[in-house]
Design an enzyme around this catalytic site. Sequence first.
Site, PDB file in Angstrom:
ATOM      1  N   GLU A  84       0.832  -1.204   0.000  1.00  0.00           N
ATOM      2  CA  GLU A  84       0.000   0.000   0.000  1.00  0.00           C
ATOM      3  C   GLU A  84       0.868   1.256   0.000  1.00  0.00           C
ATOM      4  OE1 GLU A  84      -3.233   0.513  -0.214  1.00  0.00           O
ATOM      5  OE2 GLU A  84      -3.782  -1.598  -0.353  1.00  0.00           O
ATOM      6  N   LYS A  96      17.089   8.009  12.498  1.00  0.00           N
ATOM      7  CA  LYS A  96      17.186   8.587  13.831  1.00  0.00           C
ATOM      8  C   LYS A  96      18.077   9.829  13.772  1.00  0.00           C
ATOM      9  CE  LYS A  96      16.580   4.613  16.968  1.00  0.00           C
ATOM     10  NZ  LYS A  96      15.400   5.177  17.643  1.00  0.00           N
ATOM     11  N   LYS A 134      20.144   7.213  23.057  1.00  0.00           N
ATOM     12  CA  LYS A 134      19.926   5.774  23.143  1.00  0.00           C
ATOM     13  C   LYS A 134      21.204   5.045  23.544  1.00  0.00           C
ATOM     14  CE  LYS A 134      17.688   1.912  20.819  1.00  0.00           C
ATOM     15  NZ  LYS A 134      16.834   1.482  19.689  1.00  0.00           N
ATOM     16  N   ARG A 178      21.643   5.485  27.214  1.00  0.00           N
ATOM     17  CA  ARG A 178      20.757   4.623  28.004  1.00  0.00           C
ATOM     18  C   ARG A 178      21.265   3.192  28.068  1.00  0.00           C
ATOM     19  NH1 ARG A 178      16.685   7.366  25.093  1.00  0.00           N
ATOM     20  NH2 ARG A 178      16.303   5.507  23.797  1.00  0.00           N
ATOM     21  N   GLU A 230      16.422  -1.611   9.623  1.00  0.00           N
ATOM     22  CA  GLU A 230      15.301  -2.370  10.183  1.00  0.00           C
ATOM     23  C   GLU A 230      14.071  -2.161   9.304  1.00  0.00           C
ATOM     24  OE1 GLU A 230      13.475  -2.913  14.569  1.00  0.00           O
ATOM     25  OE2 GLU A 230      12.893  -1.042  13.594  1.00  0.00           O
ATOM     26  N   HIS A 244       1.346   4.685  19.767  1.00  0.00           N
ATOM     27  CA  HIS A 244       2.560   5.495  19.945  1.00  0.00           C
ATOM     28  C   HIS A 244       2.201   6.931  20.324  1.00  0.00           C
ATOM     29  CE1 HIS A 244       6.665   6.862  19.361  1.00  0.00           C
ATOM     30  NE2 HIS A 244       6.204   7.827  18.592  1.00  0.00           N
TER      31      HIS A 244
END
Length: 246
Positions: free
Chosen positions: A51, A58, A66, A69, A152, A168
């Site tokens: 579709e 990022k 990230k 962390r 990804e 989200h």
Amino acid sequence: MDFQQIAQIRNFKQEITRFMMMYKFALSEIETKIEILQEEFQMLHDYNPIEHTKSRLKSPESIINKIARKNCDISFSSIRTHIQDIAGLRITCSFISDIYRVSDMLRTQHDLDILEVKDYIKNPKPNGYQSLHLLVKVPIFMSDRQEQVCVEIQIRTIAMDFWASLEHKIFYKYNQSIPAELVRELKEAADSANALDQKMERLHTEISIIKEEHREDELEELKQLVIDNQQFRLPPAFLKLMEEKA
């Protein structure tokens, strides 16, 4: 600020620019593959299983946050090792079967190295999230070297995407614990989305069977050839030749 400091800042800027460009180019490679598949389906098949697509990189700030962390070293090599979703592509399909169809087509492309597959459709997350995740390595050819870059890929149906996008938005940057009642309702919404997917899959299968039973009605359509939105009629001599070969 002296000349040496300026030179250091300039060099760092070039390094981070080159680093981000690798992921941008990797996304472009995957997007080109998807565009080719879409055009092939539009020209040769009854419908297009894809579709739409959406890509994202990022931001450097998000990457640094990230890696912090994760308590990892802040270096380019550490980032490449520990953060594998810097480049992401989301593919939205019409039906659940299309998800696996697109996944299989990507898996057969020899220049893509499939590192990991996470099937959250057959094994949904506790909150109800469903999607098929592929972690792939893409070869990127730059002016002075070749790089293998991770991308990804998330493949999901329209209903799955609708649920995930709203989930989200509802809980984005929500750091407090979510009340159990809301968690339950969110899971129920995911189950409803899945029930819709299952029903549409069944309807799609039944309509495909009906189409197969009326193939003779497509003869006139098969005499037409469409390329780049231009319609051509197959020459009678060509059709006669094909009939003789048959």
